[in-house]
Design a protein around this motif. Sequence first.
Motif, PDB file in Angstrom:
ATOM      1  N   ALA A  10       0.820  -1.208   0.000  1.00  0.00           N
ATOM      2  CA  ALA A  10       0.000   0.000   0.000  1.00  0.00           C
ATOM      3  C   ALA A  10       0.856   1.260   0.000  1.00  0.00           C
ATOM      4  O   ALA A  10       0.411   2.321  -0.421  1.00  0.00           O
ATOM      5  N   ARG A  22      -7.203 -15.733  -0.696  1.00  0.00           N
ATOM      6  CA  ARG A  22      -8.183 -16.401  -1.568  1.00  0.00           C
ATOM      7  C   ARG A  22      -7.539 -17.076  -2.761  1.00  0.00           C
ATOM      8  O   ARG A  22      -8.156 -17.174  -3.843  1.00  0.00           O
ATOM      9  N   ARG A  65      -5.703 -20.423  -4.465  1.00  0.00           N
ATOM     10  CA  ARG A  65      -5.674 -21.872  -4.273  1.00  0.00           C
ATOM     11  C   ARG A  65      -4.239 -22.333  -4.095  1.00  0.00           C
ATOM     12  O   ARG A  65      -3.365 -21.967  -4.879  1.00  0.00           O
ATOM     13  N   ILE A  77       3.765 -17.524  -9.446  1.00  0.00           N
ATOM     14  CA  ILE A  77       3.306 -16.359  -8.678  1.00  0.00           C
ATOM     15  C   ILE A  77       1.899 -15.939  -9.110  1.00  0.00           C
ATOM     16  O   ILE A  77       1.569 -15.974 -10.297  1.00  0.00           O
ATOM     17  N   ARG A  78       1.102 -15.545  -8.156  1.00  0.00           N
ATOM     18  CA  ARG A  78      -0.253 -15.054  -8.439  1.00  0.00           C
ATOM     19  C   ARG A  78      -0.400 -13.623  -7.919  1.00  0.00           C
ATOM     20  O   ARG A  78       0.105 -13.322  -6.830  1.00  0.00           O
ATOM     21  N   GLY A  79      -1.126 -12.812  -8.640  1.00  0.00           N
ATOM     22  CA  GLY A  79      -1.450 -11.484  -8.124  1.00  0.00           C
ATOM     23  C   GLY A  79      -2.547 -11.616  -7.070  1.00  0.00           C
ATOM     24  O   GLY A  79      -3.448 -12.432  -7.223  1.00  0.00           O
ATOM     25  N   ASP A 105      -5.560  -9.549  -4.610  1.00  0.00           N
ATOM     26  CA  ASP A 105      -6.577  -8.545  -4.913  1.00  0.00           C
ATOM     27  C   ASP A 105      -6.018  -7.128  -4.831  1.00  0.00           C
ATOM     28  O   ASP A 105      -6.703  -6.171  -5.158  1.00  0.00           O
ATOM     29  N   ARG A 123     -11.105 -13.372   4.904  1.00  0.00           N
ATOM     30  CA  ARG A 123     -10.036 -13.732   3.959  1.00  0.00           C
ATOM     31  C   ARG A 123      -9.415 -12.461   3.368  1.00  0.00           C
ATOM     32  O   ARG A 123      -9.391 -12.277   2.146  1.00  0.00           O
ATOM     33  N   ARG A 138     -17.096  -6.814  -8.847  1.00  0.00           N
ATOM     34  CA  ARG A 138     -17.272  -5.915  -7.703  1.00  0.00           C
ATOM     35  C   ARG A 138     -16.713  -4.574  -8.135  1.00  0.00           C
ATOM     36  O   ARG A 138     -15.664  -4.515  -8.781  1.00  0.00           O
ATOM     37  N   ARG A 172      -1.321   6.785  -2.645  1.00  0.00           N
ATOM     38  CA  ARG A 172      -0.431   5.895  -1.924  1.00  0.00           C
ATOM     39  C   ARG A 172       1.036   6.288  -2.046  1.00  0.00           C
ATOM     40  O   ARG A 172       1.774   6.272  -1.071  1.00  0.00           O
ATOM     41  N   ASP A 214     -13.275 -14.605  -9.257  1.00  0.00           N
ATOM     42  CA  ASP A 214     -13.508 -16.031  -9.487  1.00  0.00           C
ATOM     43  C   ASP A 214     -14.487 -16.549  -8.427  1.00  0.00           C
ATOM     44  O   ASP A 214     -15.042 -15.759  -7.651  1.00  0.00           O
ATOM     45  N   ASP A 215     -14.686 -17.869  -8.348  1.00  0.00           N
ATOM     46  CA  ASP A 215     -15.705 -18.354  -7.418  1.00  0.00           C
ATOM     47  C   ASP A 215     -15.259 -18.290  -5.957  1.00  0.00           C
ATOM     48  O   ASP A 215     -16.036 -18.567  -5.056  1.00  0.00           O
ATOM     49  N   ASN A 216     -13.994 -17.936  -5.710  1.00  0.00           N
ATOM     50  CA  ASN A 216     -13.571 -17.626  -4.333  1.00  0.00           C
ATOM     51  C   ASN A 216     -13.766 -16.145  -4.022  1.00  0.00           C
ATOM     52  O   ASN A 216     -13.291 -15.653  -3.013  1.00  0.00           O
ATOM     53  N   ARG A 217     -14.361 -15.427  -4.927  1.00  0.00           N
ATOM     54  CA  ARG A 217     -14.481 -13.980  -4.892  1.00  0.00           C
ATOM     55  C   ARG A 217     -13.101 -13.311  -4.829  1.00  0.00           C
ATOM     56  O   ARG A 217     -12.903 -12.308  -4.158  1.00  0.00           O
ATOM     57  N   LYS A 218     -12.188 -13.905  -5.516  1.00  0.00           N
ATOM     58  CA  LYS A 218     -10.849 -13.330  -5.632  1.00  0.00           C
ATOM     59  C   LYS A 218     -10.732 -12.583  -6.952  1.00  0.00           C
ATOM     60  O   LYS A 218     -11.261 -13.029  -7.970  1.00  0.00           O
ATOM     61  N   THR A 219     -10.050 -11.413  -6.927  1.00  0.00           N
ATOM     62  CA  THR A 219      -9.872 -10.634  -8.147  1.00  0.00           C
ATOM     63  C   THR A 219      -8.959 -11.361  -9.123  1.00  0.00           C
ATOM     64  O   THR A 219      -7.838 -11.725  -8.768  1.00  0.00           O
ATOM     65  N   ARG A 237      -9.000  -6.845 -13.942  1.00  0.00           N
ATOM     66  CA  ARG A 237      -9.607  -5.556 -13.620  1.00  0.00           C
ATOM     67  C   ARG A 237      -9.972  -4.821 -14.886  1.00  0.00           C
ATOM     68  O   ARG A 237      -9.298  -4.957 -15.916  1.00  0.00           O
ATOM     69  N   VAL A 275      -4.311  -9.779 -13.908  1.00  0.00           N
ATOM     70  CA  VAL A 275      -3.708 -10.075 -12.612  1.00  0.00           C
ATOM     71  C   VAL A 275      -2.782 -11.261 -12.845  1.00  0.00           C
ATOM     72  O   VAL A 275      -3.162 -12.226 -13.525  1.00  0.00           O
ATOM     73  N   LYS A 276      -1.580 -11.139 -12.324  1.00  0.00           N
ATOM     74  CA  LYS A 276      -0.569 -12.159 -12.580  1.00  0.00           C
ATOM     75  C   LYS A 276      -1.074 -13.552 -12.215  1.00  0.00           C
ATOM     76  O   LYS A 276      -1.630 -13.761 -11.143  1.00  0.00           O
ATOM     77  N   GLY A 277      -0.875 -14.490 -13.114  1.00  0.00           N
ATOM     78  CA  GLY A 277      -1.251 -15.872 -12.829  1.00  0.00           C
ATOM     79  C   GLY A 277      -2.676 -16.223 -13.210  1.00  0.00           C
ATOM     80  O   GLY A 277      -3.125 -17.347 -12.951  1.00  0.00           O
ATOM     81  N   TYR A 278      -3.422 -15.269 -13.767  1.00  0.00           N
ATOM     82  CA  TYR A 278      -4.814 -15.553 -14.139  1.00  0.00           C
ATOM     83  C   TYR A 278      -5.064 -15.201 -15.603  1.00  0.00           C
ATOM     84  O   TYR A 278      -5.963 -14.444 -15.958  1.00  0.00           O
TER      85      TYR A 278
END
Lengths: 248, 525
Positions: free
Chosen positions: A28, A49, A51, A72-74, A76, A219, B30, B63, B127-132, B135, B164-167
């Motif tokens: 942030a 969140r 997996r 690596i995953r981004g 939120d 979460r 969202r 920020r 996604d279905d975990n409500r994870k971004t 965008r 988003v990285k990885g998606y």
Amino acid sequence: MKVFATYNIKGGVGKTATAVNLAYLAAASGARTLIWDLDPQGAATFYFRIRAKVKGGGKKLVRGRSDPDSLIRGTDFEGLDLLPADFSYRHMDLALEKTKKPTKRLARLLQPLAAEYDILFLDCAPSISLVSESVFVASDALLVPTIPTTLSLRTLDQLRHHLDEREKRRPMVLPFFCMIDRRKSLHRRISDSTDSSTHGMLETKIPYSSVVEQMGLHRAPLAVFAGRSQPARAYEELWREIGTRMRP
Amino acid sequence: MTPSEESFHLDSQASGRQVLKAIAARFSTRSELLPNRKTIYYDTFDWRLHEAGSVLEVNTDDRATTLRWQTPDGPLRELLPPDGVPAFAWDLPAGPLRHALSPLVEMRRLLPLVHLETSGEALQILDDNRKTVARVVLEETSAIRPDETGQRQSLPLTLRAIPVKGYQKAFDALLQMLSEESRLEPAPTPPLVLALGAIDRQAGDYSSRLDLRLEADQRADEALKQVYRSLLRTIIANEPGLRADLDTEFLHDFRVAVRRTRSALSQLKGLYPEATVSEFRREFNWLGSLTGPTRDLDVNLLKMADYRALLPEEVRADLEPLTEFLERHRGLEHRRMVQALAGKRYRDLVERWQTFLDQPPAEGELPRNAATPIGELASRRIWKAYRRVLEKGEAIGPETPPEALHRLRIEAKKLRYLLEFFRSLYDAEGVTRLVKALKQLQDNLGDFNDFVVQQATLGRLAQQMIDERLQPAETLMAMGRLQERLENGQEREREGFYRRFEKFSAPGNRKRFRRLFKQQERPER
Ligand SMILES: Nc1ncnc2c1ncn2[C@@H]1O[C@H](COP(=O)(O)OP(=O)(O)O)[C@@H](O)[C@H]1O
Ligand SMILES: [Mg+2]
């Protein structure tokens, strides 16, 4: 890239809660931040969140057969990424042992990440083993959440002693009191009387609070759902204090 | 690898809303609050970053302030303190970005090109975990001129799809939906180009290089006016930065253009009435000497880093008083120069020169070379200048005094200017190769001369410091040591000279010069 490890031989002391909240605050403030969930239990991964991997990826990673970047995953949150936990981290010791220089292995793996990230958090599983040794080699600072008991202060001294005995570069040790329950007289007595001079404790103390437990429900880091709560502010204060300690 | 984001332009708020609605109908989403963002793009006055195919921007939101440098090899990034927008590369925090940027930008100031103010709204795709997992941002941006006018212009409404990285899959699905369902086409123009266009600027709109298109059969007097006009544009373009003292290179480019003008006036004779030419030559000579002292001090100050490096660590600090001395004098000289440039003599020169250059072609009885085709005159002059460089160079041996190398340097410079003025008349590749060979020789001669001049300068400065009753003994000693070091450097360059000259005068280059510039003998008209 500055590498922080949340470290304690014991489990359930607030390592993951610390890594998750501080990583959020780091991102942030604009630093590109990565959190590597080294615990096969995958608590940090869960909080974001994401997996966890079931098998394979982690072992291949440790042996240098796959590129961390592809795993690596981004999250939120902009600027905050996560390298998810992997069930095979259970056997990380074994995997490491099979590599050439096991204790330097982790540091080597981190090298390519240095260009991508300003700050890395290693969220460790509780244990003292080859993995811990690797973490000591790779880290600039160990953030040690410490529950105020006589025993945990002694463990802290042992950790310092162990680090001093080694010939390798020594990470900075930054312990802080955590999960302080003001209702417990022992907690009060120890946390009030122990100052930074005796055990090198940071000034900031993280109180015991059910809000922290709610992270599992939401979460998400504290700042997202309880930004004004006492523990959220304590983590902000902690991050600021760590910043002043890290400055050369 | 994370795929890179995609931008789309929309024609109205309404159509933007509609796309967001369609996305929300298709994916689980969202909405997200988007902080306002300020962006400032930077480059040097001579567009060094643009020429390197890169873009430097400073982004500020609620920020952080972040410097981002997009290069052909990928992005580099640095967090800045909130008020810490750097003016020079050396102001940046040490790190990979500064390391890569410094050799490109050197001593040039980073100037704001255009400001952007961006606000908008965002949708997170979940996604279905409500994870971004991706965008979408709908943004309104204004481009603002970075000057007192603050002139503001809206850019097209933009929709950005951000991965988003990885998606990857989620991002692909989003892009597919945007193209197939919403029929959006990726925006063709990069944001910087768009923003510059909005404030009527164009990347690369200044270069100190001469870029002329001459025709071989043009009248020489007219062709040369084209050269002079181009040089005058450079002089005028550098004036404001020179007055405001933004960095040292405004004055440098200004002086080079003046020097080229003087060189052309004295090398290409018989084009204009003699009285006119001699008046302008006198005035441009004056301009050269007016701006000389400041430049000399600039050069000395720029050399200080090298000087420090030449000395042992423990005596480097002894040079501090010299730096202070130079800075003080430089400040005085600069002020004096700016005052003179605000005066009548300079304004008259520019105005009269401009008027002269804008006059229609002369008619009636013309000076002897005025109507010569420029191709012919240029070849004749270049050939002559080239012969002179060869002659002077070949005469240099181990016993030759430094002055001979200095004179060769001057001749080489004359030749260089001629090649640059007239390159468009010849086969570009051939000229480029010759200029390159010549440049290497010039670098060697320049370095040699630098060593000679600096030793003399240090001696003179030491004397001045003594005269001003500054008595820092250690500083004088350090300067003495420097002179010694410089003498060694001078000898090295001298040894290097023979190799460079041999290369320049090698048979291949001789042939090339002959082919390009040697004409049938014909008497000078
Ligand atoms: N300050 C705190 N107050 C109350 N509960 C906490 C606090 N910090 C952590 N917890 C809870 O304690 C448990 C263990 O914390 P965790 O951060 O996972 O520890 P570790 O990573 O050291 O095993 C979690 O359920 C967490 O919610
Ligand atoms: Mg944990």
